[in-house]
Write an enzyme that holds these catalytic residues in place. Structure first.
Site, short mmCIF file in Angstrom:
data_model
loop_
_atom_site.label_atom_id
_atom_site.label_comp_id
_atom_site.label_asym_id
_atom_site.label_seq_id
_atom_site.Cartn_x
_atom_site.Cartn_y
_atom_site.Cartn_z
N HIS A 157 0.83 -1.20 0.00
CA HIS A 157 0.00 0.00 0.00
C HIS A 157 0.87 1.25 0.00
O HIS A 157 2.04 1.21 0.41
CB HIS A 157 -0.92 0.01 1.22
CG HIS A 157 -2.16 -0.81 1.02
ND1 HIS A 157 -3.16 -0.42 0.16
CD2 HIS A 157 -2.56 -1.98 1.55
CE1 HIS A 157 -4.12 -1.32 0.17
NE2 HIS A 157 -3.78 -2.28 1.01
N ARG A 426 -8.44 -9.47 -5.86
CA ARG A 426 -9.42 -8.49 -5.37
C ARG A 426 -9.77 -7.52 -6.48
O ARG A 426 -8.88 -7.08 -7.23
CB ARG A 426 -8.92 -7.71 -4.16
CG ARG A 426 -10.00 -6.74 -3.62
CD ARG A 426 -9.61 -6.10 -2.30
NE ARG A 426 -8.68 -5.01 -2.46
CZ ARG A 426 -8.82 -3.81 -1.86
NH1 ARG A 426 -9.87 -3.55 -1.11
NH2 ARG A 426 -7.90 -2.88 -2.02
N GLU A 547 -17.31 -2.41 3.51
CA GLU A 547 -16.35 -1.38 3.89
C GLU A 547 -16.96 -0.15 4.55
O GLU A 547 -16.44 0.32 5.56
CB GLU A 547 -15.58 -0.92 2.64
CG GLU A 547 -14.82 -2.05 1.96
CD GLU A 547 -14.16 -1.58 0.67
OE1 GLU A 547 -13.01 -1.11 0.74
OE2 GLU A 547 -14.79 -1.67 -0.40
N ASP A 587 -12.15 2.24 5.27
CA ASP A 587 -13.19 3.05 4.65
C ASP A 587 -14.33 3.33 5.61
O ASP A 587 -14.95 4.39 5.54
CB ASP A 587 -13.70 2.34 3.38
CG ASP A 587 -12.73 2.49 2.23
OD1 ASP A 587 -12.71 3.56 1.62
OD2 ASP A 587 -11.98 1.54 1.96
N ARG A 625 -7.35 -4.66 8.35
CA ARG A 625 -6.79 -3.66 9.27
C ARG A 625 -5.53 -3.05 8.68
O ARG A 625 -4.76 -3.69 7.99
CB ARG A 625 -6.44 -4.30 10.62
CG ARG A 625 -7.59 -5.00 11.30
CD ARG A 625 -7.11 -5.80 12.50
NE ARG A 625 -6.77 -4.93 13.62
CZ ARG A 625 -5.72 -5.14 14.42
NH1 ARG A 625 -4.90 -6.13 14.19
NH2 ARG A 625 -5.49 -4.34 15.43
N ARG A 759 -8.43 7.32 -1.26
CA ARG A 759 -8.20 6.06 -0.55
C ARG A 759 -8.04 6.34 0.94
O ARG A 759 -7.48 7.36 1.34
CB ARG A 759 -6.96 5.36 -1.09
CG ARG A 759 -7.17 4.81 -2.48
CD ARG A 759 -6.03 3.90 -2.91
NE ARG A 759 -6.38 3.27 -4.16
CZ ARG A 759 -7.16 2.21 -4.27
NH1 ARG A 759 -7.66 1.65 -3.19
NH2 ARG A 759 -7.46 1.71 -5.45
#
Length: 928
Positions: A157, A426, A547, A587, A625, A759
């Site tokens: 990420h 995903r 989310e 989110d 998480r 994001r």
């Protein structure tokens, strides 16, 4: 220059103090030698002035600080930033080593105690002791291990700011500190180790912290693989060995019992394409290839070493007929090994594994085999040969040899297979909807799938799923998006044929809000042969991700409607009647704030537990998480035990994201500790807490009131305050983060600057950089004040009782305690001055400051503390140690942002901003 105040340093922390002093002195020497005495003096002056400002927002200190910083040249500014950044990194190393030191001290104290001390919280030893005291039988434990799944899932990420080059040098320093700690050194050895550290620090100083180019997906894969070398390859087998040995100590009836491999690794790196256009079928193929190469490379090296160890001569020790058969089948014809059946068996196994590697496309194995041999058809076949060696050694009086490298290798092969880690796919449900709509429209023009109601979509999808024919045709052309999505599922099917089903076992659906979202993926899997309609079999778990706050409130309805479909339940039976559901912390927090996010997650889990029980479906939760509290971060042990009763049914998956991966798993001792914590907490939650009574009704009612008020306060600020979006972009480094080369994924899902489209990761990261940490606490103070106004006589006592008695509320507040302690309103006030519109600044920052003050005040009252972190002295020590070197980075970052935004396009200014982002992230440790 010391990071520790000697007046408040307890004796047990003296070694930490000494390590930090050593590293600080050597870094200081390096700065003097490389940059000159003047630079070092500026570093120290900034630190002292920053401490004065930090302590009480001294206006004189603020003015002096700004004067110093404004006078720095661009090049000198970057030198100072690099100095403080490396102080943070080195403090982290010393602190990690101290955690290891204290764990060893506890273990050694137990070994020499007259009576065995209580095992530490979060260890498997303590979990087993609690299970024994609770009367859990051996059969129940065996059943748990047989069906359990505990999986940390590594993700890439855009908050990972560390380069492998620097991590390697930091690991070198960590290893040297460990050696100094564990051995008595002669003066000559002491000087040599100090010189080694000095060289490593010099290398760090002369190495760029930043990447020149943005990472590609494959670069992220390679970075993720490095943690297998640091930790997973060696420490995971040791966790299992220790567990099995502890069980034997509990009862001799466990002797010879091998625990199934329930603790495994997962990954999203190379399979997560939600908002990342660079994750393609080719990226997926390359990721799996690299993973496989890493696993087989490790096995080949271990086999080579094992062959060197098992030099047993058949004239002195017997070997089983099966070992002799392996030796006979081996291409090893060396006369030097003619009486050594184990060695010849192993060289034959090496040849077969090398052929297997070559078959996968790994042509550059470290050592060539002694001859040709057929490849292994499956990992089970390879594991079977290793087990032949094990059984022969045990049955012929060499059991001690079987407990060494062979034991660890057998476990590694069982855990990692030929695929290393299970790679999840995903994608966003919006993409699936467009793809499926196109497939239907090409096959049956006029279907107009996207205009259909939910009921009509479900009916159409089920009808298509029932037929074995394909919807796609090789004679039709599809859009680029559809072509890419179909290529992904076909590549997943190919990976199953190459590496086995464990290579790509899961498909996660972001933004899942209806049963059709799940059935659309089922249809795509069918097109690749991963779902067989006639047999009612599915080779991949379909996992909806809920989310937002609305999604969490809706998830039990979605799953209930899905379970009401006999066709889906038939498919689910092929997956062992188990359904995984992923819950998104990030989110939901961005959507509703910390308190409401936590509460809605808790309620969603409670509803899902009841729903799944009614339908006879096993629930497996996947917790999305992040590292920061605002994204579900915090201690894993407490987080797992704080789950509602029945939510941890022997299975849990948890994402490990961004810089948290390096913090947890780059040090092997800490890595093993973190792996053990996940396993121990899952065991305790499953066997000891699964039937715990529901929280009291007044607790639930109070939490609902708090959540409603917090939600209102958070939404009022973030989504209903005019100009807040502009305030966020101008008062944080979010714009600069978006341009930093710290990940392959864009910071926003679209080109929009709307908070809804941003994001969650850079949203939290931006607030952490300016030290406000807003997503981790905002709304709490307002909620508690309103609650106490409504319940003036009993409110505070009830909240205090909830904190003492309810693990969920306790974990929620403890995490907030941590994040507020890491915040700094004085520094945040300086970032607020970056907002050009003074009226906007005055409309928002005083409001935020007031909420911050109320949140701290009410938190301390509920937790019955005088100051933040009263109950967490380890973290308090950590903050005390590092913040004198962290705060100056914020002040320097602010000055650079001013220059950059005023039009200074000098490359050194941009580089300085990026260096400061790196340093602040390192100092905070869990900021993204």
């Amino acid at each position: 220059m010391s990071l520790i105040n000697p007046d408040v340093t307890p004796e047990k922390d003296f070694p930490l103090r000494d390590d930090i002093r050593l590293l600080g002195r050597l870094l200081g020497d390096t700065i003097r030698e490389q940059e000159g005495e003047a630079v070092f003096e500026i570093v120290e002056r900034i630190r002292q002035t920053s401490i004065r400002f930090h302590r009480d927002e001294d206006e004189a200190a603020r003015t002096e600080l700004e004067t110093i910083l404004n006078s720095l040249s661009r090049g000198r500014t970057n030198q100072i930033i690099r100095a403080y950044s490396y102080f943070s990194h080195l403090a982290n190393i010393a602190e990690d080593q101290h955690h290891v030191r204290r764990s060893r001290a506890h273990a050694m104290a137990g070994a020499h105690a007259v009576t065995a001390p209580e095992p530490r919280e979060g260890t498997l030893a303590r979990a087993l002791k609690l299970a024994l005291e609770a009367g859990v039988s051996q059969e129940a434990l065996q059943a748990f291990f047989a069906s359990a799944l505990v999986a940390p899932v590594l993700t890439a990420h855009p908050t990972e700011v560390r380069r492998k080059s620097t991590i390697d040098r930091e690991m070198e320093i960590s290893q040297i500190l460990a050696q100094r700690d564990r051995y008595r050194l002669t003066p000559e050895e002491e000087a040599a180790t100090e010189e080694s550290i000095r060289r490593a620090i010099l290398t760090l100083w002369q190495t760029s912290i930043l990447r020149r180019n943005r990472l590609k997906v494959i670069d992220e894969v390679v970075n993720g693989l490095s943690y297998y070398d640091y930790t997973f390859f060696k420490e995971l087998p040791r966790v299992y060995a220790s567990l099995e040995d502890q069980l034997v100590e509990m009862s001799p009836t466990w002797q010879g019992v091998e625990i199934p491999s329930f603790l495994r690794m997962g990954s999203w790196i190379g399979g997560d394409r939600d908002g990342n256009p660079f994750v393609t079928a080719d990226a997926l193929r390359q990721a799996l290839l690299l993973q496989s190469k890493h696993a087989l490379g490790f096995y080949l090296e271990e086999l080579h070493c094992l062959g060197g160890e098992l030099s047993l001569d058949e004239r002195y020790v017997n070997a089983s007929e099966q070992v002799h058969a392996l030796a006979k089948a081996s291409p090893d014809a060396s006369p030097h090994r003619q009486n050594e059946p184990y060695r010849r068996a192993i060289t034959g196994m090496y040849a077969r594994l090398a052929a297997t590697a070559a078959g996968f496309g790994h042509d550059d194995v470290a050592r060539h085999a002694v001859g040709e041999a057929p490849a292994y058809a499956s990992v089970e076949e390879f594991l079977g040969d290793l087990s032949i060696l094990h059984r022969s050694l045990v049955s012929n009086g060499s059991g001690a040899l079987a407990r060494g490298r062979l034991r660890r290798l057998r476990r590694a092969v069982d855990v990692f297979g030929f695929h290393l880690a299970s790679l999840d796919l995903r994608q966003n449900s919006d993409v699936h909807q467009r793809v499926v709509a196109e497939l239907f429209e090409k096959a049956v023009p006029g279907t107009a799938y996207e205009t259909l109601s939910e009921e009509q979509r479900v009916e159409l999808l089920l009808e298509e799923l029932r037929t074995p024919r394909l919807l796609t045709s090789p004679y039709l052309e599809y859009s680029e998006e559809t072509t890419k999505e179909l290529a992904i599922v076909h590549e997943a099917a190919a990976s199953h044929r190459r590496y086995g089903q464990a290579s790509v076992p899961n498909y996660v659906i972001s933004k899942a809000s209806d049963p059709s979202d799940i059935l659309e993926v089922a249809l795509l899997l069918k097109e690749a042969g991963l779902l067989r309609s006639r047999e009612g079999e599915m080779a991949v778990n379909i996992i909806p991700l809920f989310e937002t706050i609305a999604d969490l409130r809706n998830c039990s309805r979605v799953m209930g409607d899905l379970f009401a479909l006999p066709d889906y339940m038939r498919l689910l039976r092929s997956r062992g009647q188990a359904q995984e559901v992923m819950l998104g912390y990030s989110d939901s927090n961005k959507d509703g704030g910390y308190l409401t996010s936590g509460w809605e997650l808790y309620k969603a889990e409670t509803d899902l537990v009841g729903l799944f029980k009614r339908h006879g479906v096993a629930l497996r939760l996947f917790h999305g998480r992040g590292g920061s509290v605002g994204r579900g971060g915090g201690p894993s042990y407490q987080a797992i035990l704080a789950q509602p009763a029945g939510a941890v049914q022997g299975a849990i998956r948890i994402t490990e994201q961004g810089e948290v991966i390096a913090g947890k798993y780059s040090n092997p001792d800490l890595g093993r500790r973190n792996l053990e914590i996940l396993a121990a907490a899952t065991l305790e939650a499953s066997l000891l807490h699964s039937e715990q009574p529901a929280p009291r009704e007044d607790y639930l009612k109070a939490m609902e009131e708090l959540s409603e008020s917090a939600f209102k306060a958070y939404r009022s600020l973030v989504y209903e305050t005019e100009g807040f979006e502009r305030y966020f972009w101008e008062s944080t480094v979010i714009g600069e983060i978006a341009n930093l080369n710290i990940g392959s994924r864009p910071a926003s899902r679209t080109n929009s600057r709307r908070i809804e489209d941003l994001r969650a990761i850079p949203w939290v990261f931006g607030w952490a950089q300016c030290r406000l940490m807003l997503p981790g606490w905002y709304g709490f103070g307002s909620a508690v004040k309103e609650f106490l106004e409504k319940h003036p006589d009993t409110g505070l006592a009830l909240l205090q009782e909830m904190y003492r008695e309810w693990p969920f509320f306790q974990a929620l507040l403890s995490n907030m305690d941590m994040v507020l302690a890491k915040s700094n309103i004085a520094i945040a006030s300086r970032y607020s001055k970056l907002v050009e519109d003074e009226s906007l600044r005055q409309a928002i920052f005083p409001r935020v400051r007031h909420e911050w003050e109320d949140s701290i005040k009410t938190l301390l009252a509920i937790m019955e503390q005088e100051t933040l972190l009263d109950k967490n002295p380890l973290l308090a020590r950590s903050i005390r140690n590092r913040f004198p070197y962290l705060d100056p980075l914020n002040h320097l970052q602010i000055e650079l942002l001013k220059r950059h935004r005023s039009g200074d396009a000098d490359e050194q200014v941009v580089q300085g901003i990026h260096l400061s982002i790196n340093g602040i992230a390192a100092g905070l440790r869990n900021s993204g």
